[in-house]
Design a protein around this motif. Structure first.
Motif, PDB file in Angstrom:
ATOM      1  N   ARG A   1       1.236  -0.078   2.397  1.00  0.00           N
ATOM      2  CA  ARG A   1       2.287   0.364   3.315  1.00  0.00           C
ATOM      3  C   ARG A   1       2.741  -0.784   4.217  1.00  0.00           C
ATOM      4  N   LEU A   2       1.808  -1.624   4.643  1.00  0.00           N
ATOM      5  CA  LEU A   2       2.170  -2.797   5.441  1.00  0.00           C
ATOM      6  C   LEU A   2       3.020  -3.770   4.626  1.00  0.00           C
ATOM      7  N   VAL A   3       2.665  -3.951   3.371  1.00  0.00           N
ATOM      8  CA  VAL A   3       3.451  -4.829   2.496  1.00  0.00           C
ATOM      9  C   VAL A   3       4.863  -4.265   2.345  1.00  0.00           C
ATOM     10  N   GLU A   4       4.982  -2.958   2.140  1.00  0.00           N
ATOM     11  CA  GLU A   4       6.297  -2.331   2.007  1.00  0.00           C
ATOM     12  C   GLU A   4       7.112  -2.475   3.292  1.00  0.00           C
ATOM     13  N   SER A   5       6.447  -2.357   4.432  1.00  0.00           N
ATOM     14  CA  SER A   5       7.136  -2.535   5.714  1.00  0.00           C
ATOM     15  C   SER A   5       7.639  -3.964   5.868  1.00  0.00           C
TER      16      SER A   5
ATOM     17  N   LYS B   1     -12.809   4.800  -0.855  1.00  0.00           N
ATOM     18  CA  LYS B   1     -12.582   4.055   0.389  1.00  0.00           C
ATOM     19  C   LYS B   1     -11.696   2.844   0.142  1.00  0.00           C
ATOM     20  N   GLN B   2     -11.953   2.144  -0.950  1.00  0.00           N
ATOM     21  CA  GLN B   2     -11.133   0.984  -1.262  1.00  0.00           C
ATOM     22  C   GLN B   2      -9.701   1.435  -1.542  1.00  0.00           C
TER      23      GLN B   2
ATOM     24  N   LEU C   1      -1.910  -5.926  -4.455  1.00  0.00           N
ATOM     25  CA  LEU C   1      -1.064  -5.353  -3.405  1.00  0.00           C
ATOM     26  C   LEU C   1       0.417  -5.487  -3.735  1.00  0.00           C
ATOM     27  N   LEU C   2       0.809  -6.629  -4.239  1.00  0.00           N
ATOM     28  CA  LEU C   2       2.218  -6.842  -4.568  1.00  0.00           C
ATOM     29  C   LEU C   2       2.654  -5.999  -5.766  1.00  0.00           C
ATOM     30  N   ARG C   3       1.716  -5.684  -6.657  1.00  0.00           N
ATOM     31  CA  ARG C   3       2.028  -4.833  -7.803  1.00  0.00           C
ATOM     32  C   ARG C   3       1.901  -3.347  -7.464  1.00  0.00           C
ATOM     33  N   GLY C   4       1.219  -3.055  -6.347  1.00  0.00           N
ATOM     34  CA  GLY C   4       0.996  -1.662  -5.974  1.00  0.00           C
ATOM     35  C   GLY C   4      -0.159  -1.026  -6.710  1.00  0.00           C
ATOM     36  N   SER C   5      -1.066  -1.845  -7.215  1.00  0.00           N
ATOM     37  CA  SER C   5      -2.230  -1.319  -7.938  1.00  0.00           C
ATOM     38  C   SER C   5      -3.491  -1.491  -7.088  1.00  0.00           C
TER      39      SER C   5
ATOM     40  N   PHE D   1      -6.455   0.068   0.391  1.00  0.00           N
ATOM     41  CA  PHE D   1      -5.349  -0.579  -0.313  1.00  0.00           C
ATOM     42  C   PHE D   1      -4.042   0.167  -0.079  1.00  0.00           C
ATOM     43  N   GLU D   2      -4.101   1.475   0.028  1.00  0.00           N
ATOM     44  CA  GLU D   2      -2.879   2.240   0.323  1.00  0.00           C
ATOM     45  C   GLU D   2      -2.333   1.860   1.701  1.00  0.00           C
ATOM     46  N   GLN D   3      -3.219   1.700   2.675  1.00  0.00           N
ATOM     47  CA  GLN D   3      -2.790   1.291   4.011  1.00  0.00           C
ATOM     48  C   GLN D   3      -2.189  -0.111   3.977  1.00  0.00           C
ATOM     49  N   MET D   4      -2.858  -1.019   3.271  1.00  0.00           N
ATOM     50  CA  MET D   4      -2.332  -2.384   3.184  1.00  0.00           C
ATOM     51  C   MET D   4      -1.010  -2.392   2.410  1.00  0.00           C
TER      52      MET D   4
END
Length: 93
Positions: free
Chosen positions: A15-19, A5-6, A47-51, A10-13
């Protein structure tokens, strides 16, 4: 289950960071926006590292989650956090 779930959250968040990056926001602006949204510095770094960080089921993490739920969503949400934490503790024993 909690890690899955986490991971999805984090994948959804992420994607927002990438947008936001694609829209021209700097990493500093993105970090500030996330911080103002109540995201911890540790999670911002992930999130900024993508991990994706491991789920922390410590008592301190539970207390922070319960407090945040109470402030953001009210007493019912805080009770739900408490009940879920108690169930996970039972399963861990």
């Amino acid at each position: 289950m909690a890690n899955r779930k986490q991971g999805r959250a984090f994948e959804q968040m992420r994607r927002l960071v990438e947008s936001a990056e694609a829209a021209g926001m700097s990493r500093r602006e993105i970090a500030q926006s996330l911080r103002l949204s109540g995201i911890s510095q540790q999670n911002i770094n992930h999130l900024l590292r993508g991990s994706i960080p491991k789920v922390d089921l410590s008592t301190n993490a539970y207390r922070r989650a319960e407090s945040r739920a109470r402030v953001l969503m009210g007493g019912d949400a805080a009770r739900e956090v408490r009940e879920r934490y108690m169930r996970t503790q039972t399963l861990r024993e």
